[in-house]
Design a protein around this motif. Structure first.
Motif, short mmCIF file in Angstrom:
data_model
loop_
_atom_site.label_atom_id
_atom_site.label_comp_id
_atom_site.label_asym_id
_atom_site.label_seq_id
_atom_site.Cartn_x
_atom_site.Cartn_y
_atom_site.Cartn_z
N ARG A 121 -1.45 -0.86 -6.91
CA ARG A 121 -2.90 -0.63 -6.91
C ARG A 121 -3.65 -1.87 -7.40
NH1 ARG A 121 -2.39 5.34 -9.74
NH2 ARG A 121 -1.77 6.50 -7.87
N GLU A 124 0.82 -1.21 0.00
CA GLU A 124 0.00 0.00 0.00
C GLU A 124 0.86 1.26 0.00
OE1 GLU A 124 -4.11 1.75 1.96
OE2 GLU A 124 -3.01 0.18 3.02
N ARG A 160 3.39 2.17 -8.61
CA ARG A 160 2.01 2.40 -8.13
C ARG A 160 0.99 1.58 -8.89
NH1 ARG A 160 3.55 6.55 -11.36
NH2 ARG A 160 2.10 7.41 -12.90
N TRP A 162 -9.79 1.03 -5.44
CA TRP A 162 -8.53 0.84 -6.15
C TRP A 162 -8.73 0.77 -7.66
CZ3 TRP A 162 -4.64 2.40 -3.68
CH2 TRP A 162 -4.60 2.30 -2.28
N THR A 188 1.50 2.85 -3.49
CA THR A 188 0.38 3.22 -4.37
C THR A 188 0.28 4.71 -4.65
OG1 THR A 188 -1.15 3.38 -2.50
CG2 THR A 188 -1.00 1.23 -3.61
#
Length: 213
Positions: free
Chosen positions: A166, A152, A162, A185, A155
């Motif tokens: 995600r 996380e 990222r 997401w 992200t």
């Protein structure tokens, strides 16, 4: 007259130089020797590093070819490279070794990637790669919180991994039946203009699956 003064000045300079040389020639010779030895030593070190890197590169390529037919033997070769190769190939070999481990045991492979991610000596880029790779190995079995603990943090906007992070968060939420989490997401993936087209398509598939729940 000017010529005479010039000759006298030249004689004085010559005399001062001779006095300086007689007094300091051992120091001058020693300094010159140190410079020559230092330059020669550095050149030898660079040559030696180049030789070691070339040898490690050959071993790494051979292990990559072997991984297509004999994962266990490739894993052993990557482990050997990780133990004694120059630093760049050591890191790459550790990542490839973890990949081979993960091909037969996802949990063990994730642990190997976690070891790389926890090692600051490999650098932030390779640590993040290891976190992503561990996440992909575990996304089908680990709870969302465990996936989040690994990826996380990756992200955020502008971060290099990222998109993959995600996707992992969306997949973990989908697997857990977390419709709101998956939607969050998926929206982040779709809102980013730099999201790769293939990932964008997979995000749409996640959204479709969740819409039917």
């Amino acid at each position: 007259m000017a010529d005479i003064f010039d000759e006298v000045e030249e004689d004085l300079r010559r005399a001062r130089f001779e006095q300086f040389w007689k007094k300091y020639w051992p120091v001058v010779v020693a300094v010159a020797a140190v410079i020559v030895i230092g330059v020669g030593g550095w050149r030898f070190y660079e040559w030696r590093q180049d030789q070691q890197s070339a040898a490690a590169g050959g071993r790494f390529e051979a292990a990559l070819r072997l991984s297509r037919t004999n994962s266990a033997e490739a894993e052993a070769q990557f482990a050997a490279i990780a133990a004694d190769a120059p630093s760049g190939y050591r890191i790459l070999a550790r990542l490839r070794q973890a990949t081979e481990i993960g091909s037969r045991d996802k949990a063990a492979g994730a642990q190997a990637f976690d070891a790389v991610a926890a090692d600051p000596a490999v650098g932030a880029l390779f640590q993040d790669i290891a976190r992503i790779r561990a996440g992909y190995l575990l996304v089908d079995s680990a709870p969302p919180a465990e996936i989040a603990s690994r990826v996380e943090q990756l992200t955020g906007a502008g971060l290099p991994f990222r998109h993959s992070a995600r996707e992992l968060m969306a997949l973990a939420a989908m697997r857990a039946g977390d419709k709101a989490g998956a939607e969050k997401w998926v929206q982040a993936i779709q809102a980013d203009p730099e999201t790769p087209q293939g990932l964008r398509g997979r995000a749409e598939l996640i959204a479709t699956v969740m819409a039917g729940k």
